[in-house]
Design an enzyme around this catalytic site. Structure first.
Site, PDB file in Angstrom:
ATOM      1  N   LYS A  79       0.827  -1.209   0.000  1.00 15.03           N
ATOM      2  CA  LYS A  79       0.000   0.000   0.000  1.00 15.03           C
ATOM      3  C   LYS A  79       0.858   1.254   0.000  1.00 15.03           C
ATOM      4  CE  LYS A  79      -3.967   2.076   2.321  1.00 15.03           C
ATOM      5  NZ  LYS A  79      -5.013   1.894   3.344  1.00 15.03           N
TER       6      LYS A  79
ATOM      7  N   GLY B 177      -5.815  -2.594   4.237  1.00 14.11           N
ATOM      8  CA  GLY B 177      -5.031  -3.731   3.754  1.00 14.11           C
ATOM      9  C   GLY B 177      -5.766  -5.045   3.844  1.00 14.11           C
ATOM     10  N   ARG B 178      -6.401  -5.324   4.970  1.00 10.65           N
ATOM     11  CA  ARG B 178      -7.067  -6.616   5.134  1.00 10.65           C
ATOM     12  C   ARG B 178      -8.423  -6.670   4.434  1.00 10.65           C
ATOM     13  NH1 ARG B 178      -6.336  -3.693   9.470  1.00 10.65           N
ATOM     14  NH2 ARG B 178      -8.024  -3.029  10.845  1.00 10.65           N
TER      15      ARG B 178
ATOM     16  N   HIS C 248      -8.078 -34.673  13.812  1.00  8.64           N
ATOM     17  CA  HIS C 248      -6.989 -35.517  14.301  1.00  8.64           C
ATOM     18  C   HIS C 248      -5.903 -34.686  14.981  1.00  8.64           C
ATOM     19  CE1 HIS C 248      -8.404 -39.241  12.363  1.00  8.64           C
ATOM     20  NE2 HIS C 248      -8.957 -38.397  11.516  1.00  8.64           N
TER      21      HIS C 248
ATOM     22  N   LYS D  27       7.477  -2.767  14.239  1.00  8.96           N
ATOM     23  CA  LYS D  27       8.221  -2.338  13.053  1.00  8.96           C
ATOM     24  C   LYS D  27       9.245  -1.262  13.416  1.00  8.96           C
ATOM     25  CE  LYS D  27       4.568  -3.114   9.598  1.00  8.96           C
ATOM     26  NZ  LYS D  27       3.735  -2.447   8.568  1.00  8.96           N
TER      27      LYS D  27
ATOM     28  N   GLU E 139      -6.815  -8.445  13.760  1.00  9.37           N
ATOM     29  CA  GLU E 139      -6.210  -7.139  13.509  1.00  9.37           C
ATOM     30  C   GLU E 139      -7.269  -6.049  13.558  1.00  9.37           C
ATOM     31  OE1 GLU E 139      -2.615  -6.622  10.940  1.00  9.37           O
ATOM     32  OE2 GLU E 139      -4.025  -5.511   9.677  1.00  9.37           O
TER      33      GLU E 139
ATOM     34  N   GLU F 169       9.496  -5.865   4.878  1.00  9.40           N
ATOM     35  CA  GLU F 169       9.580  -7.240   4.374  1.00  9.40           C
ATOM     36  C   GLU F 169       9.350  -7.287   2.866  1.00  9.40           C
ATOM     37  OE1 GLU F 169       7.642  -7.513   8.537  1.00  9.40           O
ATOM     38  OE2 GLU F 169       7.586  -6.167   6.793  1.00  9.40           O
TER      39      GLU F 169
END
Length: 531
Positions: free
Chosen positions: A199, A257-258, A374, A500, A343, A205
């Site tokens: 964005k 963003g999400r 399981h 960050k 978030e 990263e």
């Protein structure tokens, strides 16, 4: 602010009510607590609420002003007030020619233009009209992003990808070089397209991984035409161009963003799946938008999903929830929901800045069924903590193969969580299987299931682009409703930022050759050990 008085009275009164008894007490329970919307069927009748508690939860939504807040969302008001932004992801999936406004600015024409550019570019790549530096068509895409720039497109690709896709789409999010190395293995630079999604185009990263991919392209391609392999998707196109992206696709800062998978953030998926598939997914989400806007609260799928969670978290003190998609293609749904919900609603202050005095978002975890059965299902059946479950069930998951062994497990799990098994029943089963009385007495408590554990089922005939779009939009609106009722801002994420900032400071210490005097002893010791 939300009035919780009646809710708390109902919780104290009905917290121990047996779910199975409510079907007899309320013959209309199934009809009351099931909803069909946009190709999805929701069954909330196995939730822990009585009829009276259900009605109280609806009153809670009304007291919180959910309907007015919904109007502000779709009206493009600055509901993300800490950042002064509208939150208008529904505009991204509206039909061409819609008329959405963000803070009074008409935005739909711009959305339509970007969508058309994406479709044209995707068609050119898929047809071979758009080629790389050496004139060869693109056969693979490496999508670089993190958070919402990664999880949304991943869940779309996994949900809709062909078994043998025309274009090999791979994702890189982790700054660990191993992630990039695995993604690039077996690919050829001359037939690989790199799509960098950020964005702000400042995410550490993403930029580190983008630099690695750019170096890989430079080592394998001539300089002329190399930039055609490097595409940016961003709300800061100038920064993307300065970084070396020959072409950029933009989205606006009112796209969180999400919530961004509906935008150019999913360009890689548009190319790899085809524009028609992506458009069908947008249409499915738009159908859920329409349902959310028009359905009354008592038959509104996102509202009821939100109220079930709030009843469990704030009414009965159940601070975790598991999501089990009974479809391999939805295997990343729990990870997607972790970001979407935790978030968005993992907040400690109300909108006015005062501390919350109730629980907000629960811990969310999950795995595909039947894998989870399981693993952690042991705990949700017999552990002392009650963990509400959500089963996402697809009737037909793959071609004409029989899926009943898959979805029958989902139905059985929901039934078992609700009914349980008494010690007397367990003892009788042991006796019937040939155990002696002493042996039956010894083992019966180990085979006892408390039951009365709630679950929700979300069922669909097939996982199509439309039903996937509807499912993801359902969860988006559910998250929004919860934030309104909890009186928090679901659309900022300051909790992401502090780490960050400190990471950048630690990197400066690494460059300087050792820990600074301001570091705490533990962090300084770890830094020294790891250098």
């Amino acid at each position: 602010m939300t009035d919780w008085t009646a809710f708390d009275v109902a919780a104290a009164r009905d917290a121990d009510a047996l779910i199975v008894d409510q079907f007899a007490a309320d013959p209309d329970r199934l009809a009351r607590m099931t909803v069909e919307a946009a190709g999805l069927y929701l069954d909330l009748s196995k939730q822990s609420w009585t009829k009276a508690a259900f009605e109280t939860c609806l009153d809670l939504a009304r007291s919180a002003g959910v309907e007015a807040a919904r109007a502000r969302l779709f009206g493009g008001e600055a509901i993300n007030f800490t950042e002064g932004r509208a939150v208008l992801h529904p505009a991204l999936r509206a039909a061409t020619g819609a008329d959405f406004h963000a803070l009074g600015e008409a935005v739909s024409a711009g959305v339509d233009a970007v969508r058309a550019d994406m479709a044209a570019y995707a068609t050119a790549v898929r047809s071979g009209a758009e080629t790389g530096a050496t004139g060869k068509p693109f056969k693979a895409i490496v999508h670089i992003g993190i958070g919402g720039s990664d999880l949304g497109p991943r869940v779309v690709w996994d949900g809709l990808r062909p078994v043998d896709p025309q274009i090999d789409l791979r994702f890189v999010a982790n700054i660990d070089p191993r992630d990039m190395a695995e993604a690039l293995t077996g690919l050829a630079p001359e037939t690989t397209l790199v799509v960098v999604v950020s964005k702000t185009f400042t995410t550490q990263e993403t930029l580190a991984n983008a630099e690695a991919a750019r170096a890989w392209l430079a080592a394998g391609l001539p300089e002329a035409g190399r930039d055609r392999h490097f595409i940016g998707v961003t709300a800061a196109p100038d920064k993307a161009k300065a970084f070396g992206c020959a072409r950029t696709f933009a989205f606006r800062d009112w796209v969180g963003g999400r919530y961004s998978l509906w935008s150019a953030v999913s360009l890689s998926c548009v190319i790899a799946l085809g524009p028609d598939v992506f458009d069908a997914m947008l249409s499915g989400a738009a159908a859920m938008d329409e349902h959310f806007v028009s359905a009354p609260l008592e038959k509104n799928a996102p509202v009821l999903m939100a109220l079930a969670q709030i009843w469990n978290v704030d009414g009965i003190n159940r601070p975790a929830r598991t999501v089990a998609p009974y479809a391999h293609a939805l295997r990343r749904l729990p990870s997607f929901l972790q970001q979407l919900e935790m978030e968005s609603n993992g907040k400690r202050v109300h909108r006015d800045g005062s501390p919350v005095k109730r629980q907000t978002c629960p811990v969310i975890f999950g795995e595909p069924g039947t894998n989870g059965q399981h693993a952690f299902f042991q705990q949700i059946h017999q552990g002392p903590q009650v963990v509400p479950a959500e089963f996402v069930i697809v009737a037909k998951t793959h071609a004409d193969a029989p899926e009943s062994p898959l979805w029958s497990n989902a139905l059985a799990q929901g039934q078992a969580l609700m009914l349980g098994k008494t010690t007397e029943e367990a003892r009788a089963e042991l006796i019937a299987s040939g155990a002696g009385a002493a042996e039956a007495d010894r083992l019966a408590t180990h085979k006892t299931f408390p039951g009365n554990r709630p679950s929700t089922a979300i069922a669909m005939e097939r996982l199509t682009p439309g039903t996937l779009g509807a499912l993801l939009a359902l969860y988006e609106h559910k998250t929004f409703v919860e934030g309104v009722i909890w009186d928090i801002n679901s659309f900022d994420q300051w909790g992401v930022e502090l780490g960050k900032v400190l990471a950048r400071a630690i990197l400066k210490d690494v460059s300087a050759g050792g820990p600074s005097a301001t570091l705490d002893p533990s962090t300084a010791s770890l830094l020294t050990r790891l250098m």
